[in-house]
Design an enzyme around this catalytic site. Structure first.
Site, PDB file in Angstrom:
ATOM      1  N   VAL A 202       0.848  -1.089   0.066  1.00 58.44           N
ATOM      2  CA  VAL A 202       0.054   0.067  -0.045  1.00 58.44           C
ATOM      3  C   VAL A 202       0.991   1.302   0.066  1.00 58.44           C
ATOM      4  O   VAL A 202       1.994   1.402   0.692  1.00 58.44           O
ATOM      5  CB  VAL A 202      -0.913   0.054   1.174  1.00 58.44           C
ATOM      6  CG1 VAL A 202      -1.904   1.235   1.268  1.00 58.44           C
ATOM      7  CG2 VAL A 202      -1.700  -1.221   1.214  1.00 58.44           C
ATOM      8  N   CYS A 203       0.739   2.314  -1.013  1.00 58.65           N
ATOM      9  CA  CYS A 203       1.366   3.581  -0.702  1.00 58.65           C
ATOM     10  C   CYS A 203       2.887   3.275  -1.273  1.00 58.65           C
ATOM     11  O   CYS A 203       3.505   2.564  -2.003  1.00 58.65           O
ATOM     12  CB  CYS A 203       1.148   4.326   0.506  1.00 58.65           C
ATOM     13  SG  CYS A 203       1.426   6.008   0.475  1.00 58.65           S
ATOM     14  N   THR A 204       3.776   3.787  -0.130  1.00 63.44           N
ATOM     15  CA  THR A 204       5.076   3.786  -0.650  1.00 63.44           C
ATOM     16  C   THR A 204       5.698   2.360  -0.149  1.00 63.44           C
ATOM     17  O   THR A 204       6.901   2.271  -0.004  1.00 63.44           O
ATOM     18  CB  THR A 204       6.001   4.802  -0.071  1.00 63.44           C
ATOM     19  OG1 THR A 204       5.310   4.741   1.684  1.00 63.44           O
ATOM     20  CG2 THR A 204       5.696   6.328  -0.380  1.00 63.44           C
TER      21      THR A 204
END
Length: 508
Positions: free
Chosen positions: A389-391
């Protein structure tokens, strides 16, 4: 905004010097409007022009938590209201210390006896067992009444509104409530049910349960601080939802599924409650081979919603064990929340799926941690799914798991970062490439989580889980991606991220 404190610290350290330069990144439009470079001397005036002055003066925010409080409904307000500037936010409990939310333990920094007054009070809901206790807790009800008398705003999320109603605070008010028994529950409080995701009536703002907390809190950010701050918050949370199914409400869910959930409802102190949020086994079509264990790798500085979104969604499957796994201490800080995590990555083997949430500096440190990366590569050899998720995609990339693959990631310098790791940035809310699933920033993990439920347990299970968590998002304004964000707000956020991350990225 959650980045502001770090941004101001860095400005103080660097003075008017620019961060280490990275190549320009235009987010799809070379002609977009840009701000002057922000420094310690001009940032206040520039940000004031972009964001403006708050319409409502909010300095002290308290979130009531208790054993059995709903995990998402407690943590979402902390995440969203941290996007406001110059506010103090506390979890407030009957007692200070470790609190068992429905899925994870957190640290309550204050007790109700410590708090004399608040500008904004938030009351999340809880599971049926918790409500049986807290609806009869005289000390809590008296504290709610005293505290509410001095608030500028009071919010009830899900069955948290039942607590406000029991304290006599919602009589004659229009309210939004969880769908199951909503009209009866409103009448029980002397209130009027309005079929909306959230509603404001005077200083009281109420919403449905689960994911409705995000829309309610973002709406309140807009009311408190204006559209500029709201758009910045939505971009920071990448709140531009794309549900995998048009569901999340009774009228958008197959009637037989709604009937089954209604039949399993219970009653507590005159309030009707839906079954605690898990999908009935009769509605599950298990994957072959079945996935039984999911580990979510957390570390100091991970962003809370990156992990809590998938944790809440996937935990609806009753035979799926979903747990947080820490890379360090058992008490770890994530934003303004301290989590207690009992499982460590060194002790964890044989996961069927692993998910890596993102963050900022903490994530970058993990990308440089050879021991964690080795564990991730070893774990990946036997997983059915490896996700981020995300970075968190940066961590997968640093482990060499995204080479030659398509991937989604956080909006910040997305294409550059994926190229760095040999991956192709798709720009999608979430991307599937074989067993590798990657999502865009923060809130996108929720969309990916529901898509994973469909893969693991079938469409009926996904539809039921979306109804359980009221996932029919209604963002208060258009935003949540660079393309939908005002140019100047986008550039302000980009500069703040660059001050934070560019020196680390250039160094390595």
């Amino acid at each position: 905004m959650r980045l502001l404190t770090t941004f101001l610290i860095l400005l103080g350290l660097t003075g008017c010097q620019s961060p280490d330069k990275l190549p320009a990144y235009n987010y799809g439009s070379a002609n977009r409007k840009k701000l002057p470079e922000m420094t310690m001397f001009n940032h206040s005036s520039i940000m004031g022009e972009v964001i403006g002055k708050p319409a409502i003066d909010i300095k002290q925010i308290g979130i009531l938590v208790y054993d059995g409080v709903n995990t998402l409904e407690a943590i979402a307000p902390m995440v969203v209201f941290s996007e406001l500037m110059d506010v103090k936010i506390d979890y407030i409990a009957p007692r200070k210390g470790r609190i068992k939310t429905t899925l994870v333990d957190i640290d309550a920094t204050k007790s109700i006896t410590d708090v004399d007054g608040l500008d904004l009070l938030v009351v999340p809901g809880g599971d049926s067992l918790a409500l049986q206790t807290i609806l009869h807790d005289k000390a809590i009800l008296e504290w709610l009444s005293r505290t509410d008398a001095r608030t500028t705003l009071t919010a009830g999320i899900g069955s948290g509104s039942f607590l406000l109603g029991k304290a006599g605070l919602l009589k004659g008010k229009r309210v939004s409530l969880p769908w199951c028994g909503a009209k009866k529950n409103a009448g029980h409080m002397g209130a009027e049910y309005i079929e909306k995701r959230y509603i404001a009536d005077g200083k009281y703002v109420t919403s449905g349960n689960g994911t409705a907390a995000l829309d309610l809190c973002l709406f309140m950010v807009g009311q408190i601080a204006g559209k500029g701050n709201l758009q910045g918050a939505m971009l920071d949370l990448e709140y531009d939802p794309e549900p995998p199914l048009n569901g999340g409400t009774p009228d958008r869910t197959p009637p037989q599924l709604v009937d089954q959930l209604q039949q399993a409802s219970t009653e507590v102190d005159g309030f009707v409650l839906a079954r605690d949020e898990q999908v009935p086994r009769t509605l599950i079509t298990p994957a072959d081979p079945p996935v039984k264990t999911v580990g979510i790798l957390v570390y100091e500085g991970f962003f809370p919603l990156d992990a809590i979104g998938p944790l809440v969604v996937l935990s609806q499957l009753p035979d799926l064990k979903v747990k947080l796994i820490t890379t360090g201490e058992n008490r770890i800080k994530s934003g303004r929340t301290y989590f207690y995590v009992d499982d460590t990555y060194r002790q964890t083997t044989d996961l069927d799926a692993v998910i890596v949430p993102g963050g900022a500096e903490g994530t970058w440190q993990i990308t440089q941690n050879d021991e964690v990366l080795d564990w991730l590569r070893k774990t990946d050899k036997t997983t059915a799914y490896t996700a981020s998720v995300c970075t968190g995609s940066w961590v997968l990339g640093a482990a060499g798991l995204l080479k030659g693959r398509k991937a989604s990631t956080n909006w910040y310098r997305a294409g550059q970062m994926m190229t760095r790791y040999g991956a192709e940035f798709t720009g999608k809310r979430y991307t599937r490439d074989g067993k590798y699933w990657t999502s865009a920033g923060v809130s996108a993990g929720i969309d990916m989580g529901f898509a994973l439920i469909e893969k693991l347990a079938g469409q009926k299970a996904m539809a039921t889980s979306m109804l359980n968590l009221a996932y029919h998002p209604q963002p208060p304004v258009s935003g949540g991606s660079p393309e939908k964000t005002d140019d100047l707000v986008l550039d302000m956020m980009h500069q703040m991220y660059d001050y934070l991350m560019a020196p680390l990225i250039r160094k390595n």
